[in-house]
Enzyme design. Structure first.
Site, PDB file in Angstrom:
ATOM      1  N   ASP A  93       0.851  -1.188   0.000  1.00 36.00           N
ATOM      2  CA  ASP A  93       0.000   0.000   0.000  1.00 36.00           C
ATOM      3  C   ASP A  93       0.887   1.238   0.000  1.00 36.00           C
ATOM      4  O   ASP A  93       2.008   1.218   0.523  1.00 36.00           O
ATOM      5  CB  ASP A  93      -0.870   0.029   1.262  1.00 36.00           C
ATOM      6  N   ASP A 102      -4.511  -2.803   5.322  1.00 35.20           N
ATOM      7  CA  ASP A 102      -4.972  -2.413   6.651  1.00 35.20           C
ATOM      8  C   ASP A 102      -6.493  -2.420   6.801  1.00 35.20           C
ATOM      9  O   ASP A 102      -7.015  -2.485   7.901  1.00 35.20           O
ATOM     10  CB  ASP A 102      -4.437  -1.029   7.034  1.00 35.20           C
ATOM     11  N   ASP A 160      -8.903  -5.188   2.314  1.00 34.20           N
ATOM     12  CA  ASP A 160      -7.645  -5.870   2.009  1.00 34.20           C
ATOM     13  C   ASP A 160      -7.627  -7.324   2.464  1.00 34.20           C
ATOM     14  O   ASP A 160      -6.738  -8.079   2.077  1.00 34.20           O
ATOM     15  CB  ASP A 160      -6.469  -5.143   2.684  1.00 34.20           C
TER      16      ASP A 160
END
Length: 1009
Positions: A349, A701, A705
């Site tokens: 990310d 997070d 995800d």
């Protein structure tokens, strides 16, 4: 209804045949419920039964051979008439080992499905629904598509819904970070958005189940419930993911299967070869002879199988988790420690992992005089009020508040702001309350300081962190009291506040640069604080500083390739006593300047990216952000090389979806940046990469995800992330830092190297035991070692040094080599040859010590070779010696002692696969030296404590016998040193020297190779 975002409000209402002022009738509710999907809370989450997990742990050839050996040993003890505790020691110990290994496996696997259950925490419990013309509160599980639901600030959205009516003047904003990963709340609107292949961010009229309303009040129509919602699809995706074996587990299983077949063959061979000896008089009959040699076959099985290997592997991985914890990487799944070592792709990310996730003002552009512009740089990358203001020549400005435009910008940043920041003393961190962009403005105000002081803002350093965090902001709030707020709206793209004191009343505004510039007629000059007309030429110069979509241009505002989010600041004086504001008041403004802010990259990320490249690991940045913003960050941190053709390495989700399957397969091979993605794109990317034989580590997070985290070879959740993401992950980053991932990969590689070392140590030792028993049986010698002695050596004396090898420091060049392949064998041809050579010496030395006592020891019987191998024909009174010598425990004790000591020397050999002990001395791993000392102490205990010596059929040795043990044992070091020389010569021809990059771990934790 999948396309509600692309349809108008009237079309959606018509589709469900519902009146927005009346809601569904009871009959419609019953009809819709029959067709709708139940909520996640009503769906039974199934997992493997406890007993299936237990039985799964015994589905292994080595385990089955051990079970067979235990049962056979027990049956033979009963048939042979043995009684007492010693007859059942061996089967009891074997079964105890198997039970311990099974317990570890079951405990590890029962944690796998917790993430599914944690999804329930993100469902609303109740909903305010309009039915039969009346508002009522019903359980969220009772909602059906077509229901009209009312939401307001603080509500958790109970289902996927299409907004149909705004009930408040302020904009409706929703925090949907758990689903999309967006760092701030997003505005929702009534208008349809007919985008082709939309991602969740494009569905601006849809409220997603489980997200939170942060501002405004509205009514919406339910368009999906249960498994049809975005959250429900995540649940389904997680349920469909199947667990895969780690690379180490696969290779250990393959090696175990190979070893099992070899062991079975040798055991059968030994028994068959000795069929002719079944009738020897010493056995007392053919049945007892068969039983005797069957015992030898069982001893061979026990000798060949490294019973302590699973425990040592688990211990080594556990040690790795402890070291990783010190690096802020919390490991939830032990096998994941090793899998990290063969990671080939890290999908990371952007926000919070590569960046600080703390929006910071980095540039400010003001008008210096009527015809020129000035730019200032603001340092600091966090919410702490630490940083300085620098001029265009990068020189620090000692007193920023002396510059009229800077102090006006600080006032506007403080007051035209609804957010705050506080210092958390317990965690020693600065925490935001509100939108990131507004918090960045407050921090900027602190860095400018206050006018009227000679040493500002440096003088504020004497304050405590709690006092310092908002000292300047509180000063401006006392100086000008806020009287009225004209909230930000999507149409106006700006926010204004009315502030006043005894001397003046002022309007302060901030917003999109093109809007503020359009509403500004004047500008404040930084040179002397005067206000001058904003000429068309000056306005054009300012417009060139930014793009029309709130992104400052790459070339104008920066000399390098980076992008900033731009906000313009302005003010104007209004009549004293004015109490309210209208949109008309937001005209004729005086422009203060423009501030550029960004979510800055973490300082250590660039070095971590470079380390990944030298280690042959590809980094793929995945983000829901704008493509140009993400590309600028990738240039800044080194993900893109200067010579890279970005067009082939950077794709949005929409661009990727437009490709054919063949083009997608090619694109994934080059992909470095994947922007504007949906949760499903992450899972898709993982799936495609794994099909290309990549080992994928995925960070995340949010709830969105979780499927990708579970599907990846290594799922890495952020410490600040959701419980669902953590539950689906294999590892949690306590500091949310990408550099921690890279350090964990290095640790994973080191653990694999150490694993190879102790596997080599244990297998070569076990080969030595097999050689010992096989040679003794083939030569017709008496029983050299009994099974209980072999178990003791394998579990205790071997287990401790093997575990200590897990403390070997990682090699300095551990991140220089390319990742190993998943199908790379733990033991290749050359290593297996080395095992055989070392193992053969161990076995021959053990047998040699046994023979030495009978033939050459001064206090021994001094038998001839023929007399020794004819022990079965011995009859008291007919020989020159007593047959009791073959029942003497000294030769067996010497054999066991040689086996123990030679394996201690062999443990030293395994400090490094190829380095000599002259370069890497034994004391480089003090844990190994301590374990060798403890192992020898335990061996002395069973020799010199009578109850233990009786249990293990051993006896105390004399000094002369101990000297013989050392003479037989020490040469194993010389044998392995010769093999290491040959290995180094082969390796030098195969590999060249490479420059070492900057390491992420301190030198104290590494060693040279």
């Amino acid at each position: 209804m999948d396309d509600a975002h692309a349809r108008s409000v009237s079309q959606v209402l018509a589709y469900f045949r519902v009146d927005p002022s009346h809601g569904l009738a009871d009959s419609q509710v019953i009809s819709f419920r029959a067709r709708s999907s139940v909520l996640l809370s009503d769906r039974r989450i199934a997992g493997a039964s406890f007993w299936k997990l237990v039985l799964k742990q015994f589905d292994d050839l080595l385990v089955k051979i051990l079970i067979f050996a235990a049962i056979t040993s027990l049956v033979l003890a009963v048939v042979d008439g043995e009684t007492g505790f010693t007859a059942f020691v061996e089967p009891f110990v074997i079964l105890l080992i198997l039970a311990a290994n099974a317990t570890v496996g079951v405990v590890t696997e029962t944690n796998a499905e917790k993430a599914l259950k944690e999804l329930k925490a993100y469902q609303a419990d109740v909903a305010t629904v309009l039915r039969n013309g009346l508002l009522s509160i019903v359980p969220a599980s009772n909602l059906v598509p077509g229901d009209i639901v009312e939401v307001a600030v603080g509500c958790k959205v109970p289902a996927d819904m299409r907004v149909i009516d705004m009930l408040s003047s302020s904009a409706l904003r929703v925090d949907q970070a758990i689903l999309t990963g967006e760092s701030s709340s997003v505005a929702k609107e009534l208008e349809e958005n007919p985008v082709i292949n939309p991602v969740y961010q494009d569905k601006t009229s849809i409220l997603f189940s489980g997200t939170n309303v942060t501002a405004g009040r509205a009514r919406a129509i339910v368009v999906a419930t249960g498994s049809e919602t975005a959250m429900g699809k995540i649940h389904s995706a997680m349920s469909e993911v199947t667990e895969e074996m780690t690379p180490l587990k696969k290779q250990l299983d393959n090696f175990g299967e190979f070893l099992s077949k070899v062991i079975a063959g040798i055991c059968v061979l030994v028994w068959v070869v000795n069929i002719g000896h079944f009738r020897d008089p010493a056995h007392g009959g053919i049945l007892r002879g068969a039983i005797y040699y069957l015992k030898i076959a069982v001893a061979l099985a026990v000798a060949a199988i490294p019973e302590g290997l699973p425990a040592v592997v688990t211990t080594c991985l556990a040690l790795g988790t402890k070291r990783m914890a010190s690096l802020n990487a919390i490991v939830r799944s032990l096998p994941a420690v090793e899998t990290l070592g063969c990671t080939t792709v890290i999908c990371s990310d952007k926000t919070g992992t590569l960046t600080t996730n703390m929006m910071s003002v980095t540039k400010i552009c003001v008008v210096e005089s009527a015809a020129t512009l000035s730019e200032f740089t603001v340092t600091g990358t966090s919410y702490a009020p630490d940083g300085v203001i620098q001029n265009a020549n990068n020189q620090q400005i000692d007193y920023p508040a002396a510059f009229p435009s800077l102090v006006q910008a600080a006032i506007c940043s403080s007051l035209c702001n609804d957010c705050s920041i506080q210092y958390n003393a317990e965690k020693d961190i600065y925490e935001k309350i509100g939108e990131s962009t507004e918090v960045a403005l407050r921090v900027f105000s602190e860095k400018v300081g206050l006018p009227g002081f000679d040493s500002m803002p440096t003088s504020l350093s004497v304050l405590s962190k709690q006092e310092r965090v908002s000292y300047c902001n509180r000063y401006w709030e006392r100086y000008l009291k806020k009287a009225f707020v004209l909230e930000f709206s999507h149409d106006r793209k700006m926010m204004s506040v009315l502030c006043s004191n005894d001397e003046r009343t002022v309007l302060l505004s901030k917003g999109a640069p093109e809007v503020i510039l359009q509403r500004s007629n004047y500008v404040v000059c930084n040179q002397d604080g005067s206000v001058t007309k904003l000429s068309p030429e000056l306005k054009l110069s300012l417009e060139e500083k930014f793009h029309r979509q709130d992104i400052i241009s790459l070339d104008a505002f920066f000399a390098s390739q980076e992008t900033l989010r731009c906000i313009a600041l302005a003010y104007k004086d209004v009549p004293t006593g004015q109490q309210t504001l209208t949109e008309d008041d937001e005209n004729g403004l005086i422009l203060i300047g423009m501030v550029g802010m960004m979510d800055p990259p973490r300082p250590e990320v660039k070095a971590a990216i470079a380390t990944c490249k030298s280690a042959g690991i590809r980094v793929v940045v995945i983000t829901g952000d704008n493509k140009k913003t993400a590309e600028a960050l990738c240039h800044r941190i080194g993900v893109f090389d200067k010579s890279d053709d970005v067009s082939s390495k950077s794709l949005t989700a929409a661009e990727f979806d437009s490709l054919t399957p063949m083009q997608q397969a090619v694109a994934v091979q080059n992909l470095v940046l994947f922007s504007r993605v949906n949760p499903s794109h992450k899972s898709m990317l993982v799936d495609v990469l794994k099909r290309h034989k990549e080992v994928v580590a995925m960070t995340g997070d949010g709830v969105n995800d979780a499927p990708a985290l579970k599907q990846a070879d290594i799922g890495i959740a952020m410490g600040s992330g959701t419980a669902v993401a953590k539950g689906a992950s294999d590892m949690v980053l306590a500091d949310d830092n990408f550099a921690t991932v890279v350090a964990a990969v290095a640790e994973g590689r080191a653990i694999y190297n150490n694993t190879k070392q102790f596997i080599r140590y244990m297998i070569s030792s076990n080969i030595g035991e097999v050689v010992c028993i096989f040679v003794a049986a083939a030569l017709g010698l008496p029983e050299t070692l009994i099974p209980v002695q072999l178990l003791w050596v394998n579990l205790v004396t071997d287990g401790l040094p093997a575990t200590a090898l897990g403390f070997n420091k990682q090699d300095r060049n551990v991140m220089m080599a390319k990742p190993r392949k998943m199908d790379e064998a733990i033991v290749n041809g050359w290593l297996f040859f080395r095992y055989m050579v070392v193992g053969a010496y161990v076995g021959l030395a053990t047998v040699g010590g046994f023979i030495w006592w009978f033939l050459y020891h001064e206090e021994g019987p001094h038998l001839t070779w023929k007399e020794l191998v004819s022990f079965n024909e011995c009859k008291d009174g007919t020989m020159r010696y007593s047959c009791s010598v073959f029942r003497d425990r000294h030769p067996s004790t010497i054999s066991m002692s040689v086996l123990v000591v030679v394996e201690m020397f062999n443990a030293m050999n395994n400090l490094s696969e190829n380095q000599s002990l002259l370069v890497l001395p034994p004391w480089s791993n003090m844990w190994l030296m301590a374990s060798i000392g403890v192992s020898m102490l335990l061996h002395f205990l069973i020799l010199y404590l009578r109850p233990l010596s009786l249990l293990f059929s051993v006896t105390p040795l004399s000094w002369a016998e101990w000297k013989a043990v050392l003479w037989f044992s020490f040469p194993v070091i010389l044998v392995d040193e010769v093999l290491k020389v040959l290995s180094r010569q082969t390796r030098a021809r195969k590999f060249g020297l490479r420059r070492r990059p900057e390491l992420l771990l301190p030198k104290s934790q590494t060693r040279r190779v």
